[in-house]
Design an enzyme around this catalytic site. Structure first.
Site, short mmCIF file in Angstrom:
data_model
loop_
_atom_site.label_atom_id
_atom_site.label_comp_id
_atom_site.label_asym_id
_atom_site.label_seq_id
_atom_site.Cartn_x
_atom_site.Cartn_y
_atom_site.Cartn_z
N ARG A 180 52.20 57.49 36.42
CA ARG A 180 53.12 58.51 35.86
C ARG A 180 54.37 57.85 35.29
O ARG A 180 54.86 58.24 34.23
CB ARG A 180 53.50 59.51 36.94
CG ARG A 180 54.40 60.63 36.44
CD ARG A 180 54.73 61.62 37.53
NE ARG A 180 53.56 62.38 37.94
CZ ARG A 180 53.58 63.34 38.87
NH1 ARG A 180 54.72 63.64 39.48
NH2 ARG A 180 52.48 63.98 39.19
N HIS A 217 55.68 58.34 31.46
CA HIS A 217 57.00 58.88 31.16
C HIS A 217 57.87 57.86 30.43
O HIS A 217 58.78 58.24 29.69
CB HIS A 217 57.68 59.36 32.43
CG HIS A 217 57.17 60.68 32.92
ND1 HIS A 217 58.00 61.73 33.23
CD2 HIS A 217 55.91 61.13 33.14
CE1 HIS A 217 57.28 62.77 33.62
NE2 HIS A 217 56.00 62.43 33.58
N ASN A 265 61.79 64.55 34.86
CA ASN A 265 61.75 63.35 35.72
C ASN A 265 62.38 63.54 37.09
O ASN A 265 61.91 62.97 38.09
CB ASN A 265 62.47 62.19 35.02
CG ASN A 265 61.74 61.72 33.78
OD1 ASN A 265 60.55 61.95 33.62
ND2 ASN A 265 62.46 61.07 32.88
N HIS A 267 45.58 63.02 36.31
CA HIS A 267 45.92 63.99 37.35
C HIS A 267 44.83 64.09 38.42
O HIS A 267 44.97 64.85 39.37
CB HIS A 267 46.17 65.37 36.73
CG HIS A 267 47.46 65.44 35.97
ND1 HIS A 267 47.85 66.56 35.27
CD2 HIS A 267 48.46 64.53 35.81
CE1 HIS A 267 49.02 66.34 34.69
NE2 HIS A 267 49.40 65.12 35.00
N THR A 268 43.77 63.32 38.26
CA THR A 268 42.77 63.26 39.31
C THR A 268 43.33 62.55 40.54
O THR A 268 42.73 62.59 41.61
CB THR A 268 41.49 62.54 38.81
OG1 THR A 268 40.46 62.69 39.78
CG2 THR A 268 41.74 61.07 38.57
N THR A 323 38.95 65.10 45.55
CA THR A 323 39.07 63.67 45.85
C THR A 323 40.45 63.20 45.39
O THR A 323 40.57 62.49 44.39
CB THR A 323 37.97 62.86 45.14
OG1 THR A 323 37.99 63.19 43.72
CG2 THR A 323 36.60 63.19 45.70
#
Length: 341
Positions: free
Chosen positions: A74, A78, A106, A205-206, A261
């Site tokens: 992430r 960003h 953020n 996003h997993t 998961t």
């Protein structure tokens, strides 16, 4: 002002049905052509140990907490969406510089800065003044992905650390969880990334979690509409609401974006979207929005073909990582938190 004009133009193009990726030659990323190209062997002579050092530090970080992998991925995302991949997201506020850490997308969301600090200190011991924080972050994001089961990709290096940051661009350029599909597509296109890149990169996003503040509207809004009516789905929604009340709850309560998961990089995130159970509105919109014709097909493909997802994710991470700062000449910071004096 230019950003506002360009974004408005992109939205008009999308609404007119002209979602053609290659027309956006005016994207800021087209300005980086005059900069030296990133290369695979950039540190082969000046700091040949950099990959080993970063990998060892990330192995320790992920072993201590698997969620650290998502934090670093992430951070890299960003960073790249504001001024290019220049390490600007790592800068602390000073009297003369307002950083990006307190920008709305953020603040209370980005974590893992101390991991990058630790890696930087180790790299500086081996190769002082050679490896940029931006490159360290890019390598760490790749290693983080691999360490939790995700794909590997070639690492192009040679980024410089920015001497500036942009609180304003952090607020305007970064996608936010409450947004619909058109604004998010617009923000990716503005970076020179395609709709395919958007859907693939969203697959990160997993792994990782979201704060209650960012999914409260979703679970008390259209979640029950998009999700199937199974007992398991209703139970999961009830659990989410119990930990994230409609009012008076703790905004910092977190839930995994992939509740199947959460610590494994796989394609179950897309399977969750097929069931209508995406935690964030911005995720579920890719499959459920009537405007998401192309995104829906990609979600379907990646849900049923994990190899296709891995292949595209790797390609899209390279594309995103190649966005460099076209304005700031850059430097190699001694500390990732402050520009050199």
């Amino acid at each position: 002002m230019a950003l506002v004009v360009n974004v408005a133009f992109l939205q008009l193009q999308i609404l007119a049905g002209l979602l053609i990726i290659n027309i956006f030659s005016f994207s800021p990323t087209s300005l980086v052509a005059s900069q030296p190209a990133l290369t695979l062997d950039y540190y082969s002579k000046t700091c040949p140990t950099v990959f080993e050092v970063v990998r060892k530090e990330m192995e320790c970080a992920v072993l201590s907490d698997p969620r650290n992998a998502a934090k670093i991925v992430r951070l890299h995302f960003h960073d790249c969406f504001v001024q290019g991949c220049d390490g600007s997201v790592l800068l602390d506020d000073t009297i003369t510089l307002q950083g990006e850490k307190t920008a709305t997308p953020n603040v209370d969301s980005l974590k893992g800065f101390e991991i990058i600090d630790s890696i930087k200190n180790k790299v500086e011991s081996d190769c002082p003044g050679v490896v940029s924080c931006a490159d360290i972050l890019a390598i760490a994001a790749r290693d983080s992905t691999v360490l939790v089961g995700g794909p590997d990709w070639e690492m192009y290096l040679g980024r410089k650390d920015s001497k500036t940051a942009s609180y304003e661009l952090a607020n305007s350029n970064l996608p936010v969880p409450s947004e619909g599909i058109l604004p998010i597509i617009t923000k990716f296109l503005y970076q020179g990334l395609s709709v395919t890149d958007m859907v693939a990169l969203s697959g990160s996003h997993t792994i990782g979690v979201a704060r209650c503040q960012n999914y409260r509207a979703r679970i008390y809004g259209d979640y029950a509409v998009t999700a199937d009516q199974s007992t398991a789905s209703e139970s999961y929604l009830n659990d989410l609401r119990a930990s994230c009340p409609a009012a008076g709850g703790d905004d910092d309560t977190v839930a995994p974006m992939d509740n199947v998961t959460p610590n494994l990089f796989d394609n179950s995130y897309y399977q969750i979207l097929l069931r209508g159970e995406g935690l964030l509105n911005s995720d579920q919109e890719m499959y459920s929005s009537f405007l998401g014709v192309q995104t829906k097909q990609l979600v379907l493909q990646y849900a049923h073909d994990p190899l296709a997802f891995f292949h595209q994710f790797a390609q899209s991470m390279v594309a995103m990582g190649n966005i460099t700062n076209a304005v700031d000449g850059g430097e190699v910071r001694r500390s990732c938190r402050f520009v050199n004096t």
